[in-house]
Design an enzyme around this catalytic site. Structure first.
Site, PDB file in Angstrom:
ATOM      1  N   LEU A  92       0.835  -1.200   0.000  1.00 22.25           N
ATOM      2  CA  LEU A  92       0.000   0.000   0.000  1.00 22.25           C
ATOM      3  C   LEU A  92       0.871   1.250   0.000  1.00 22.25           C
ATOM      4  O   LEU A  92       1.732   1.420   0.854  1.00 22.25           O
ATOM      5  CB  LEU A  92      -0.897   0.000   1.243  1.00 22.25           C
ATOM      6  CG  LEU A  92      -1.803   1.227   1.438  1.00 22.25           C
ATOM      7  CD1 LEU A  92      -2.836   1.306   0.318  1.00 22.25           C
ATOM      8  CD2 LEU A  92      -2.491   1.151   2.796  1.00 22.25           C
ATOM      9  N   VAL A  93       0.661   2.133  -0.986  1.00 21.62           N
ATOM     10  CA  VAL A  93       1.415   3.389  -1.033  1.00 21.62           C
ATOM     11  C   VAL A  93       0.507   4.611  -0.923  1.00 21.62           C
ATOM     12  O   VAL A  93       0.988   5.718  -0.673  1.00 21.62           O
ATOM     13  CB  VAL A  93       2.277   3.495  -2.313  1.00 21.62           C
ATOM     14  CG1 VAL A  93       3.342   2.426  -2.332  1.00 21.62           C
ATOM     15  CG2 VAL A  93       1.425   3.445  -3.573  1.00 21.62           C
ATOM     16  N   SER A  94      -0.795   4.432  -1.095  1.00 21.79           N
ATOM     17  CA  SER A  94      -1.705   5.570  -0.948  1.00 21.79           C
ATOM     18  C   SER A  94      -3.101   5.054  -0.635  1.00 21.79           C
ATOM     19  O   SER A  94      -3.494   3.965  -1.073  1.00 21.79           O
ATOM     20  CB  SER A  94      -1.739   6.411  -2.228  1.00 21.79           C
ATOM     21  OG  SER A  94      -2.484   7.600  -2.040  1.00 21.79           O
ATOM     22  N   SER A  95      -3.840   5.850   0.135  1.00 23.90           N
ATOM     23  CA  SER A  95      -5.180   5.426   0.521  1.00 23.90           C
ATOM     24  C   SER A  95      -6.081   6.636   0.672  1.00 23.90           C
ATOM     25  O   SER A  95      -5.623   7.782   0.735  1.00 23.90           O
ATOM     26  CB  SER A  95      -5.135   4.637   1.843  1.00 23.90           C
ATOM     27  OG  SER A  95      -4.684   5.467   2.898  1.00 23.90           O
TER      28      SER A  95
END
Length: 331
Positions: A92-95
């Site tokens: 996960l790098v962005s949410s």
């Protein structure tokens, strides 16, 4: 009614229902922020998201030809939960942050008309849109390290008519070309406060940032001093990335501690906050001896000489260097 109109109505109904839920939960007390959440639909910023399913990840998309999968996408978008919006090699790098936590953070930011805000971590652009609605486009700057993320955020914002400054760069360095700022809002977890931010703030500015597993609210006195306490709210975000961002402290092993304490959220907060400065058993003894203190009894001081976390009083007996590399301990 045409298919497109029906889809639009379903999205508007889901959006309105979420605003009502957030209001009923007591996180949209300020009419200005309620108006912002009413005006800015989350689905416009989350055209798709990833969900864990079995051993892999499933992508749910708002334009999926399968109506059941579209319905699952819409339910997910308007559930009060964070959503994984960008994965890289399975990581996960962005949410998209949990809406209720976003509302709490915006309230705690304590913005006033005319304030200039720097957001560290552009993400989908949803948070920046809320800030633009409240303050005006020209007073909002949002920055992210990843050009794909900033391009996507810029497109989402423009589709709704918002045009803040969307900058590709290392958020740990701030954005000196747009300074000075009255508020800095951080949407990624930090190991310590980047000193560059203080010099880009006006005296009296507020920095609100995820640290350890909480939210620190710092008041900036000048370029060399910021100090403040944690809010009671728990907060879990993707770590800050960039050349000047040190790796976040790990909670470490249990060191034979009782399982129920290792899993205790309040104790985990203290364990992460004091990593590298206190052995886990020392942290436990202190935590128990001080009445199992909650997050709001802890604070942080930032100076050119260093950064410290503390319990109750920055001049008191319980003060620890912030963000030190964890030492190795033997049982």
């Amino acid at each position: 009614m045409g298919a497109h109109a029906e889809v639009r109505d379903m999205r508007e109904i889901a959006h309105a229902a979420q605003v009502r839920e957030l209001t009923a939960a007591g996180v949209l007390v300020d009419p200005a922020w309620r108006a912002a959440f009413e005006a800015v639909p989350r689905h416009a910023f989350v055209p798709y998201f990833w969900t864990g399913r079995g051993a892999g990840h499933e992508r749910l998309w708002g334009e999926d030809p399968d109506p059941e999968r579209r319905a699952r996408w819409l339910r997910g978008v308007y559930t009060d939960t964070p959503l994984a919006t960008r994965l890289r090699d399975g990581e996960l790098v962005s949410s998209s942050s949990q809406p209720s936590l976003m509302a709490k953070m915006l309230n705690a930011l304590d913005v006033r008309d005319g304030h200039h805000v720097l957001e560290i971590g552009a993400g989908t652009g949803y948070n920046a849109a809320l800030l633009c609605h409240r303050l005006g486009d020209e007073r909002v700057t949002t920055i992210d390290l990843d050009e794909e993320i900033t391009e996507s955020a810029r497109a989402h914002l423009a589709a709704l008519g918002y045009r803040p400054a969307v900058v590709t760069g290392d958020g740990a360095r701030g954005c000196p070309s747009r300074a000075p700022f009255d508020r800095i809002l951080v949407t990624c977890t930090l190991p310590r406060i980047p000193p560059a931010w203080l010099a880009q703030c006006r005296p009296g500015a507020r920095i609100l940032a995820p640290l350890s597993t909480g939210l620190i609210a710092l008041t900036v006195r000048d370029a060399e001093l910021a100090e403040g306490r944690f809010l009671h709210t728990a907060a879990y975000f993707v770590p800050l990335r960039g050349a000047t961002a040190a790796p976040p402290a790990e909670p470490g092993a249990s060191y034979g501690l009782p399982y129920e304490l290792v899993e205790n959220e309040r104790f985990q907060f203290m364990l992460v906050l004091t990593a590298g400065a206190l052995h886990a058993r020392e942290a436990l003894d202190l935590w128990r001896g001080e009445g199992r203190p909650a997050r709001e009894r802890f604070g942080v001081t930032v100076t050119p000489e260093g950064q410290w976390s503390w319990l109750d009083d920055p001049q008191g007996p319980y003060v620890w260097p912030l963000g030190e590399a964890a030492r190795s301990y033997s049982d």
